[in-house]
Write an enzyme that holds these catalytic residues in place. Structure first.
Site, short mmCIF file in Angstrom:
data_model
loop_
_atom_site.label_atom_id
_atom_site.label_comp_id
_atom_site.label_asym_id
_atom_site.label_seq_id
_atom_site.Cartn_x
_atom_site.Cartn_y
_atom_site.Cartn_z
N ASP A 5 0.88 -1.18 0.14
CA ASP A 5 -0.12 0.07 -0.16
C ASP A 5 0.92 1.18 0.15
O ASP A 5 1.81 1.34 0.93
CB ASP A 5 -0.93 0.05 1.43
CG ASP A 5 -1.92 -1.21 1.44
OD1 ASP A 5 -2.46 -1.41 2.08
OD2 ASP A 5 -2.17 -1.67 0.06
N HIS B 83 1.35 -7.60 -0.32
CA HIS B 83 0.26 -8.68 -0.09
C HIS B 83 -0.74 -8.62 -1.31
O HIS B 83 -0.43 -7.75 -2.34
CB HIS B 83 -0.58 -8.06 0.82
CG HIS B 83 -0.87 -6.63 1.11
ND1 HIS B 83 -0.07 -5.57 1.12
CD2 HIS B 83 -2.31 -6.06 0.85
CE1 HIS B 83 -0.75 -4.35 1.11
NE2 HIS B 83 -1.91 -4.57 0.77
N ARG C 256 -16.54 -12.14 -2.51
CA ARG C 256 -15.97 -11.51 -1.36
C ARG C 256 -15.93 -9.82 -1.21
O ARG C 256 -15.76 -9.40 -2.20
CB ARG C 256 -14.56 -12.04 -1.25
CG ARG C 256 -13.79 -11.64 -0.21
CD ARG C 256 -12.17 -12.17 0.03
NE ARG C 256 -11.50 -11.46 1.00
CZ ARG C 256 -10.60 -10.70 0.89
NH1 ARG C 256 -10.20 -10.10 -0.32
NH2 ARG C 256 -9.95 -10.17 1.85
#
Ligand SMILES: C=C1C[C@]23C[C@H]1CC[C@H]2[C@]1(C)CCC[C@@](C)(C(=O)O)[C@H]1[C@@H]3C(=O)O
Ligand SMILES: O=C(O)CCC(=O)C(=O)O
Ligand SMILES: [Fe+2]
Length: 382
Positions: free
Chosen positions: A239, A293, A303
């Site tokens: 991020d 990630h 989801r």
């Protein structure tokens, strides 16, 4: 690195979309992540990221606070991920945010298309980022809006955004998100105090900066995908922001790369997943890690995840606190008093614009950004 393509012309904006996110026999090529597809997903072991109970810290209990500080430090030095419980956020507020998310992505595609992010802005609806990229499209729809941390200074709250931009029938959706963002922000600010204390700097150092900042609220919707092994929900990245306060629903799919292996972060309804971003890594002079990630998709289940990306003010000069330079040495420092800076100063707004106009965030965003900026301006001595 693929740079974002310019957004389509107005005429193509009205082109009916092929709704590529519905299951189909063959995955459209632009969704196949041939190089990085997740491959067989059942082999991914769980990563037991520390689950830190904030309750004692929030109640001012010294022993529990020391325990929380220790756990934060260990996690942030290792992979920058941990989960927090005892945050005090009412679970019904989290459920209301998911209901709001279902309302947003449940709109007819024609209405969602009308909410697509306009060129040069950050907010709005996106499906698969197909207006920005032409390959390695993520198998997701997103809805993104801003949240001012200092509500006293906020000119236009989340409720106004939904009422004005989406419609009067979405005012209660705006309220659900407004309340959710306020609660998640408070959790993030409390964690920033733990981060400061764990680094031995003034407890309010980071929270004071971020109290005047804002967050990017990103709602992710990942439809089921029959070819789950060939595509990505959100591709591998760090991020670029500072601190991510993420809630994931019970389906699972968030994975962290650790020692060369992808490890699953097990969902907990009562927990937020917290991770350090590139900008916070720079604010800790590299002592705390922003880690790779990704989010994989599921062939049977949809989801959802709610990511509050906390940011400093856009004109904030990103640099570590001076005390930290005196107290930390990093293993590769050749300067034994630890004063070496790992990253040059930069303004957060510059990095944000870099990710929105020039560069698709991945594992090397910070490094690429710094190279770009340093090639443009003479290095500043400190
Ligand atoms: C500053 C940001 C860019 C992204 C949203 C925030 C923080 C995370 C970034 C992102 C999610 C990283 C993966 C790629 C990305 C393009 C995405 O899949 O959405 C990134 C976001 C973005 O540029 O919109
Ligand atoms: O959906 C998730 O679990 C993670 C998504 C993510 O990492 C992001 O949006 O930055
Ligand atoms: Fe992320």
């Amino acid at each position: 690195m693929e740079s974002p393509k310019s957004s389509p012309s107005p005429s193509s904006a009205s082109t009916p979309f092929p709704c590529p996110l519905n299951p189909s026999p063959g995955l459209p090529g632009e969704f196949v992540w041939s190089r990085e597809g997740p491959g067989p997903l059942d082999l991914v072991p769980a990563l037991d990221v520390p689950v830190i109970d904030l309750g004692g810290f929030l109640r001012g209990e010294l022993e529990e606070t020391s325990r929380a500080i220790e756990l934060v430090r260990a996690a942030c030095m290792a992979h920058g991920f941990f989960q927090v419980i005892g945050h005090g956020v009412d679970l019904s507020l989290i459920d209301a945010a998911y209901d709001a998310t279902d309302r947003v992505f449940g709109m007819p595609m024609s209405r969602k298309v009308g909410l697509r992010r306009k060129e040069g802005t950050f907010w709005g609806y996106s499906y698969a980022h197909s207006d920005r990229y032409s390959s390695n499209l993520p198998w997701k729809e997103t809805f993104t809006f801003g949240f001012e941390h200092n509500q006293a200074k906020s000119t236009r709250g989340v409720v106004d955004y939904f009422a004005d931009m989406v419609g009067r029938d979405f005012v209660h959706v705006g309220w659900a998100y407004q309340k959710y963002c306020e609660a998640a922000k408070e959790t993030g600010l409390a964690i920033m105090e733990l981060i400061a204390m764990s680094l031995g700097v003034d407890r309010g150092h980071y929270s004071r900066i971020f109290k005047e900042g804002s967050s990017i609220m990103r709602c992710n919707y990942y439809p089921p995908c029959e070819k789950e092994e060939e595509t990505m929900g959100t591709g591998p990245h760090c991020d670029p922001t500072s601190l991510t306060v993420l809630h994931q629903d019970g389906v699972g799919g968030l994975q962290v790369l650790l020692d060369g292996m992808w490890r699953a972060v097990t969902p907990r309804h009562d927990a937020f997943v917290i991770n350090i971003g590139d900008t916070m890594m720079a604010m800790t002079n590299g002592v705390y890690k922003s880690c790779l990630h990704r989010a994989v998709v599921n062939k049977e289940k949809e989801r959802r995840s709610l990511a509050l990306f906390m940011c400093p003010p856009e004109d904030h000069l990103v640099a570590p606190p001076p005390d930290l330079l005196l107290t930390t040495t990093t293993k590769d420092d050749d300067d034994d008093d630890g004063k070496v800076r790992k990253y040059p100063d930069f303004k957060w707004g510059q990095m944000l614009r870099f990710t929105q106009s020039q560069y698709r965030a991945d594992v090397a965003t910070l490094e690429s950004f710094i190279n770009t900026v340093s090639n443009q301006t003479p290095p500043k001595s400190r």
